[in-house]
Scaffold this motif. Structure first.
Motif, PDB file in Angstrom:
ATOM      1  N   ALA A  45       0.858  -1.198   0.000  1.00 25.22           N
ATOM      2  CA  ALA A  45       0.000   0.000   0.000  1.00 25.22           C
ATOM      3  C   ALA A  45       0.890   1.243   0.000  1.00 25.22           C
ATOM      4  O   ALA A  45       1.828   1.345   0.793  1.00 25.22           O
ATOM      5  CB  ALA A  45      -0.924   0.006   1.210  1.00 25.22           C
ATOM      6  N   ALA A  46       0.600   2.152  -0.886  1.00 26.29           N
ATOM      7  CA  ALA A  46       1.414   3.360  -1.041  1.00 26.29           C
ATOM      8  C   ALA A  46       1.435   4.190   0.241  1.00 26.29           C
ATOM      9  O   ALA A  46       0.426   4.325   0.925  1.00 26.29           O
ATOM     10  CB  ALA A  46       0.867   4.201  -2.187  1.00 26.29           C
ATOM     11  N   GLY A  47       2.609   4.709   0.563  1.00 32.34           N
ATOM     12  CA  GLY A  47       2.740   5.655   1.650  1.00 32.34           C
ATOM     13  C   GLY A  47       2.793   5.073   3.051  1.00 32.34           C
ATOM     14  O   GLY A  47       2.749   5.825   4.018  1.00 32.34           O
ATOM     15  N   TYR A  48       2.892   3.767   3.179  1.00 24.48           N
ATOM     16  CA  TYR A  48       2.952   3.169   4.517  1.00 24.48           C
ATOM     17  C   TYR A  48       4.324   2.520   4.717  1.00 24.48           C
ATOM     18  O   TYR A  48       4.832   1.846   3.821  1.00 24.48           O
ATOM     19  CB  TYR A  48       1.847   2.132   4.732  1.00 24.48           C
ATOM     20  CG  TYR A  48       1.859   1.626   6.148  1.00 24.48           C
ATOM     21  CD1 TYR A  48       1.364   2.402   7.179  1.00 24.48           C
ATOM     22  CD2 TYR A  48       2.426   0.392   6.455  1.00 24.48           C
ATOM     23  CE1 TYR A  48       1.422   1.972   8.492  1.00 24.48           C
ATOM     24  CE2 TYR A  48       2.479  -0.048   7.762  1.00 24.48           C
ATOM     25  CZ  TYR A  48       1.980   0.749   8.775  1.00 24.48           C
ATOM     26  OH  TYR A  48       2.044   0.322  10.074  1.00 24.48           O
ATOM     27  N   ALA A  49       4.894   2.714   5.904  1.00 21.72           N
ATOM     28  CA  ALA A  49       6.210   2.151   6.232  1.00 21.72           C
ATOM     29  C   ALA A  49       6.037   0.766   6.861  1.00 21.72           C
ATOM     30  O   ALA A  49       5.891   0.627   8.068  1.00 21.72           O
ATOM     31  CB  ALA A  49       6.952   3.082   7.191  1.00 21.72           C
ATOM     32  N   TYR A  50       6.028  -0.249   6.021  1.00 15.81           N
ATOM     33  CA  TYR A  50       5.867  -1.631   6.468  1.00 15.81           C
ATOM     34  C   TYR A  50       7.143  -2.156   7.105  1.00 15.81           C
ATOM     35  O   TYR A  50       8.240  -1.672   6.806  1.00 15.81           O
ATOM     36  CB  TYR A  50       5.528  -2.539   5.284  1.00 15.81           C
ATOM     37  CG  TYR A  50       4.140  -2.354   4.750  1.00 15.81           C
ATOM     38  CD1 TYR A  50       3.069  -3.037   5.306  1.00 15.81           C
ATOM     39  CD2 TYR A  50       3.892  -1.515   3.677  1.00 15.81           C
ATOM     40  CE1 TYR A  50       1.790  -2.879   4.809  1.00 15.81           C
ATOM     41  CE2 TYR A  50       2.619  -1.350   3.175  1.00 15.81           C
ATOM     42  CZ  TYR A  50       1.564  -2.047   3.749  1.00 15.81           C
ATOM     43  OH  TYR A  50       0.305  -1.878   3.249  1.00 15.81           O
ATOM     44  N   SER A  51       6.987  -3.185   7.915  1.00 16.95           N
ATOM     45  CA  SER A  51       8.159  -3.883   8.448  1.00 16.95           C
ATOM     46  C   SER A  51       8.859  -4.584   7.285  1.00 16.95           C
ATOM     47  O   SER A  51       8.225  -4.932   6.283  1.00 16.95           O
ATOM     48  CB  SER A  51       7.739  -4.920   9.494  1.00 16.95           C
ATOM     49  OG  SER A  51       6.999  -5.960   8.879  1.00 16.95           O
ATOM     50  N   PRO A  52      10.169  -4.800   7.397  1.00 19.55           N
ATOM     51  CA  PRO A  52      10.878  -5.539   6.341  1.00 19.55           C
ATOM     52  C   PRO A  52      10.269  -6.924   6.103  1.00 19.55           C
ATOM     53  O   PRO A  52      10.231  -7.391   4.968  1.00 19.55           O
ATOM     54  CB  PRO A  52      12.306  -5.635   6.869  1.00 19.55           C
ATOM     55  CG  PRO A  52      12.456  -4.453   7.781  1.00 19.55           C
ATOM     56  CD  PRO A  52      11.085  -4.286   8.419  1.00 19.55           C
TER      57      PRO A  52
END
Length: 131
Positions: free
Chosen positions: A63-70
């Motif tokens: 999802a654009a613009g979200y800082a996901y976990s690696p």
């Protein structure tokens, strides 16, 4: 000859005996979403967790613009009924190293939440197609 209502009743009994949930109720899922999920998530925008608009068919971590976990970014998971059920039942079990610290133990609640997310994904797709 067996009564025609016997087979559906038997199928439902077998499903319940196996621990499965019945079909999801999107209206109840919306209530659950508001009470269980909205402190971190929104359908429309990223918050503590990513937006859920269009989650069905989307690759996890995209999802654009979200800082996901690696861990989520590196997963090959695509969200569908099965993967969302596994995620909601135990996020860490599905993707070790992820950062969601919440799970939904009730199979019926998971089915209802998934039905709601599926409904909202369909609405998002319809709105996108209409543009």
């Amino acid at each position: 000859m067996k009564h025609p209502c016997f087979l559906p009743g038997l199928a439902a009994a077998m499903l319940l005996a196996a621990g499965g949930a019945s079909a999801g109720d999107a209206a109840h899922g919306q209530v659950l979403y508001k009470t269980m999920c909205m402190s971190c998530h929104s359908i429309d925008y990223n918050g503590v967790g990513p937006a859920h608009k269009g989650v069905f068919g989307r690759k996890a971590g995209s999802a654009a613009g979200y800082a996901y976990s690696p861990a989520v970014k590196a997963s090959a998971i695509v969200w569908n009924e099965k993967t969302l059920d596994q995620w909601l039942a135990g996020p860490e079990k599905l993707i070790p190293g992820q950062k969601m610290g919440y799970l939904v133990p009730s199979a019926q609640d998971r089915a209802d939440l998934i039905a709601y997310l599926q409904q909202e994904s369909a609405r998002a797709s319809s709105a996108q197609a209409a543009k």
